[in-house]
Design a protein around this motif. Structure first.
Motif, mmCIF file in Angstrom:
data_model
loop_
_atom_site.group_PDB
_atom_site.id
_atom_site.type_symbol
_atom_site.label_atom_id
_atom_site.label_comp_id
_atom_site.label_asym_id
_atom_site.label_seq_id
_atom_site.Cartn_x
_atom_site.Cartn_y
_atom_site.Cartn_z
ATOM 1 N N VAL A 1 51.609 34.623 56.752
ATOM 2 C CA VAL A 1 50.797 35.214 57.823
ATOM 3 C C VAL A 1 50.404 34.143 58.840
ATOM 4 C CG1 VAL A 1 48.625 36.383 58.371
ATOM 5 C CG2 VAL A 1 49.967 37.115 56.405
ATOM 6 N N GLU A 2 50.032 32.947 58.361
ATOM 7 C CA GLU A 2 49.678 31.871 59.286
ATOM 8 C C GLU A 2 50.880 31.475 60.140
ATOM 9 O OE1 GLU A 2 47.666 28.518 57.641
ATOM 10 O OE2 GLU A 2 46.218 29.723 56.527
ATOM 11 N N ALA A 3 52.077 31.511 59.566
ATOM 12 C CA ALA A 3 53.276 31.198 60.353
ATOM 13 C C ALA A 3 53.473 32.227 61.467
ATOM 14 C CB ALA A 3 54.501 31.169 59.448
ATOM 15 N N LEU A 4 53.236 33.497 61.159
ATOM 16 C CA LEU A 4 53.333 34.527 62.184
ATOM 17 C C LEU A 4 52.308 34.299 63.292
ATOM 18 C CD1 LEU A 4 53.852 37.800 60.099
ATOM 19 C CD2 LEU A 4 55.525 36.650 61.535
ATOM 20 N N ILE B 1 58.205 26.595 55.467
ATOM 21 C CA ILE B 1 57.496 27.472 56.406
ATOM 22 C C ILE B 1 56.170 26.844 56.820
ATOM 23 C CG2 ILE B 1 56.378 29.731 56.656
ATOM 24 C CD1 ILE B 1 58.590 30.815 54.751
ATOM 25 N N GLN B 2 55.484 26.189 55.868
ATOM 26 C CA GLN B 2 54.238 25.506 56.209
ATOM 27 C C GLN B 2 54.501 24.361 57.189
ATOM 28 O OE1 GLN B 2 50.957 26.266 55.176
ATOM 29 N NE2 GLN B 2 50.566 24.809 56.818
ATOM 30 N N LEU C 1 51.053 21.730 50.288
ATOM 31 C CA LEU C 1 50.253 22.859 49.793
ATOM 32 C C LEU C 1 49.769 22.494 48.403
ATOM 33 C CD1 LEU C 1 52.719 25.661 50.908
ATOM 34 C CD2 LEU C 1 50.408 25.365 51.806
ATOM 35 N N GLU C 2 48.472 22.280 48.253
ATOM 36 C CA GLU C 2 47.940 21.826 46.971
ATOM 37 C C GLU C 2 48.154 22.850 45.860
ATOM 38 O OE1 GLU C 2 44.570 18.820 46.907
ATOM 39 O OE2 GLU C 2 43.911 20.189 48.489
ATOM 40 N N GLU C 3 48.394 24.110 46.243
ATOM 41 C CA GLU C 3 48.611 25.148 45.241
ATOM 42 C C GLU C 3 49.965 25.011 44.555
ATOM 43 O OE1 GLU C 3 45.803 26.708 48.344
ATOM 44 O OE2 GLU C 3 47.658 25.563 48.311
ATOM 45 N N ILE C 4 50.871 24.217 45.149
ATOM 46 C CA ILE C 4 52.197 24.007 44.578
ATOM 47 C C ILE C 4 52.195 22.709 43.768
ATOM 48 C CG2 ILE C 4 54.620 23.549 45.124
ATOM 49 C CD1 ILE C 4 54.334 25.279 47.568
ATOM 50 N N PRO C 5 52.616 22.738 42.509
ATOM 51 C CA PRO C 5 52.621 21.525 41.670
ATOM 52 C C PRO C 5 53.410 20.387 42.337
ATOM 53 C CG PRO C 5 53.098 23.475 40.347
ATOM 54 C CD PRO C 5 53.112 23.922 41.778
ATOM 55 N N SER D 1 54.845 25.806 60.600
ATOM 56 C CA SER D 1 53.513 26.102 61.151
ATOM 57 C C SER D 1 52.856 24.850 61.707
ATOM 58 C CB SER D 1 52.609 26.707 60.068
ATOM 59 O OG SER D 1 52.988 28.021 59.763
ATOM 60 N N CYS D 2 53.030 23.727 60.987
ATOM 61 C CA CYS D 2 52.469 22.451 61.448
ATOM 62 C C CYS D 2 53.072 22.059 62.794
ATOM 63 C CB CYS D 2 52.734 21.368 60.404
ATOM 64 S SG CYS D 2 52.163 19.723 60.860
ATOM 65 N N LEU D 3 54.387 22.226 62.937
ATOM 66 C CA LEU D 3 55.054 21.901 64.195
ATOM 67 C C LEU D 3 54.644 22.852 65.315
ATOM 68 C CD1 LEU D 3 58.604 21.111 62.766
ATOM 69 C CD2 LEU D 3 57.185 19.501 64.062
#
Length: 634
Positions: free
Chosen positions: A448-451, A405-406, A344-348, A409-411
């Motif tokens: 939400v994407e995980a859901l 969690i991301q 996640l690019e939003e995470i340093p 979602s990928c899996l």
């Protein structure tokens, strides 16, 4: 006499104007007149003449590709049009397609055997072909000259350098030319071109290397040894999309040459064969896997590395009955692929990724999982995934939970069995629910994407229906961020369609899916919203169009249909599958199994669930939709 056609007369006038301009040598004006006439022409044969005339203009203006296309259009109407055939032969020769040019000339001669122009053209083309053979025999000096022009620091003629680079690439496409470059210290000189760091030089060198490696195993091994896999990975890692893609093309050509080097076709092209290229192949794959998690690699380089792995990782076959390479990739690279999938690019500190990188990671994971042969291999895959997700979730704070969690979602988008198992790890689903209420946009988006992805199976959908529908509704109604709201809407769409085409398994009340679809169409048509956000509206429709009422309203909404097709043409390719799924659903193009009446009666007797079609599907079983003009046809 019948009434004259003003458009036809206007078209004829424009053609006459074009003829006058052509005779006077004003080819640009002639081209303009013929083009305008084509727009007005309604007669196929008139249009063919205009295409033939325009081909003559393009020949004079040295735009040989367009000349060939226009001449081909004229020939398509009249295969015996000798003028069009002759003009196409001229264009083909200029494009370096002498074999095709001679075929057109021979056709001209068969139609007009006594035509001296055609006789001379055939004879001259034969002479030029012989000259080309002699040229190839003296190519050594030309190769030296091209490299001298490209690498001379005093050379200031940019056009001359571009021509030399183009000639080098063209020469490398022919096996004889590629061998001349290779034998004339070409690999070292190409490396010097790569070291200049100039984009045009690097592209020319990479495209030449593609020609040298294509279909030639021993040359490929020699180039790989001389330049090193590190060189190609470094070039592919740069933050320049064309250069990264060109380096990827070189490596792809290398993989193909190494894997296919034992085939009869390749063996006939070279004198030496590497009997066992597995060592080189494994080394190349190892470097690609290492690239995935190196912070210095650009998002394009990472994406290209994944896509290359998708293409080249061996599948189960007669050559590899024990899928050894796949198991080796899983043992040495699975965690690296998972790290990319959870980025996640939003995470340093996260890896740089493109919009489609995570999807590419899902595809590669799915390919690896499908290649496994037995329960023991699949259990090892599951354990590696679970250990990785658990480690992120437990040892890296809130950002680690988000990345975990991301990764889930990928899996879920790839090997969903592995995704479902990681989703059931202690604390994962609870964290998803909590993050939905977070104040950070990235937290809400990931949750939400995980859901959405977790609702793929009926079992999982029923669990989330009981625990998450209210939450998704609250997010949709109360959240002010369009990107979050539309994802929540898609989650509701997916849950509402969990029964698929089985009308009796509908999750929501009558009319709810129609309301959801209406909102999806509204989002889809709102061009003030970014395309990367609007594509989620198509995802929602891909689920909801299992419902006959939804698909009927959708195909009548011309604005929504046009918006969907326009979005499909955008650079975001992740929307294509959703568009295709929506069209399949709306046209009932999926395979439909015929139910055995005896089995149906047996199921009723055993009180088993029997899928029920929507009433409108039964009434319109033999109707379809025409997507060109969005109306129904029989």
């Amino acid at each position: 006499m019948g009434e004259s056609n003003p458009d036809k007369m206007n078209s004829e006038n424009l053609r006459e104007d074009g003829n006058k301009h052509f005779k006077s040598g004003d080819y640009e004006a002639a081209l303009s007149s013929y083009t305008k006439a084509l727009k007005l022409s309604t007669d196929e044969r008139d249009a063919a003449v205009l295409h033939r005339n325009r081909a003559a203009c393009y020949l004079k203006l040295e735009d040989f590709e367009k000349a060939e296309k226009d001449a081909s259009k004229a020939i398509g109407v009249d295969g015996g049009d000798v003028k069009a055939l002759f003009r196409r032969s001229q264009a083909l020769e200029k494009l370096g397609k002498s074999d095709l040019a001679i075929l057109d000339l021979q056709r001209c001669l068969s139609l007009e055997p006594k035509n001296k122009v055609f006789q001379d053209a055939v004879r001259n083309l034969g002479v030029r072909a012989q000259e080309k053979v002699r040229f190839m025999s003296t190519t050594d000096s030309r190769v030296d000259q091209m490299f001298h022009i490209l690498l001379d620091p005093e050379e200031k003629d940019v056009e001359k350098q571009q021509k030399a680079a183009q000639n080098l690439v063209v020469l490398a496409r022919e096996d004889a030319g590629a061998e001349k470059i290779f034998q004339n210290d070409g690999v070292r000189l190409l490396q010097r071109m790569l070291n200049t760091k100039k984009s045009d030089m690097m592209l020319a060198a990479l495209r030449t290397l593609v020609g040298l490696c294509t279909g030639h195993q021993s040359r490929t091994v020699s180039i790989l040894s001389a330049l090193g896999m590190e060189t190609f990975c470094t070039v592919m890692a740069v933050d320049n999309e064309p250069i990264s893609l060109a380096a990827c093309s070189v490596l792809h050509a290398m993989f193909d040459a190494l894997k296919e080097g034992m085939t009869k076709d390749i063996r006939g092209k070279e004198g030496a064969i590497v009997l066992d290229p597995s060592k080189e192949l494994k080394s190349m794959i190892h470097h690609l896997l290492e690239m995935l998690t190196q912070p210095s690699v650009s998002s394009h380089g990472r994406e290209n590395s994944l896509n290359l792995l998708i293409k080249v990782v061996p599948r189960k076959s007669l050559r590899d009955p024990n899928n050894g390479m796949t198991l080796w990739v899983i043992d040495n690279g699975l965690k690296k692929i998972l790290e990319v999938g959870g980025s996640l690019e939003e995470i340093p500190g996260s890896l740089a990724v493109t919009e489609t990188t995570r999807m590419s990671a899902s595809v590669l994971l799915n390919k690896l999982f499908d290649d496994l042969k037995c329960d023991a291999e699949r259990e090892n895959f599951h354990k590696l995934c679970e250990d990785y997700v658990r480690s992120l979730f437990e040892n890296h704070g809130m950002d680690g939970k988000l990345r975990a969690i991301q990764t889930v979602s990928c899996l879920l988008q790839g090997p969903f069995d592995a995704g479902n198992r990681t989703l059931e790890l202690s604390g994962i689903m609870d964290s998803v629910i909590v993050l939905c209420a977070s104040e950070r946009e990235i937290d809400q988006q990931v949750a939400v994407e995980a859901l959405i992805h977790a609702a793929g199976k009926a079992k999982r959908a029923s669990f989330i229906t009981a625990n998450g529908v209210t939450l998704l509704k609250d997010i949709y109604k109360k959240n002010e961020n369009d990107a979050i709201r539309i994802r929540a809407l898609v989650g509701l769409c997916k849950l509402g369609s969990a029964g698929g085409t089985d009308f009796s398994m509908k999750q929501f009340a009558e009319g709810s899916t129609l309301k959801l679809a209406k909102q999806c169409r509204k989002w889809l048509c709102n061009e003030s919203i970014q395309a990367s956000t609007r594509r989620w509206a198509v995802e929602g429709l891909a689920y909801l169009t299992f419902d006959a009422d939804v698909k009927e309203e959708f195909v009548e909404d011309k604005a929504a249909m046009e918006a969907m097709f326009k979005l499909a043409k955008s650079q975001d390719k992740t929307v294509i599958f959703a568009v295709a799924s929506t069209l399949v659903n709306c046209t009932n193009s999926y395979d439909r199994e015929e139910v055995d009446p005896q089995m149906l009666e047996l199921a009723k007797y055993a009180k088993q669930h029997i899928p029920e079609e929507h009433p409108k599907v039964r009434r319109r079983r033999f109707r379809d939709y025409c997507w060109c003009c969005t109306h129904t046809v029989t």
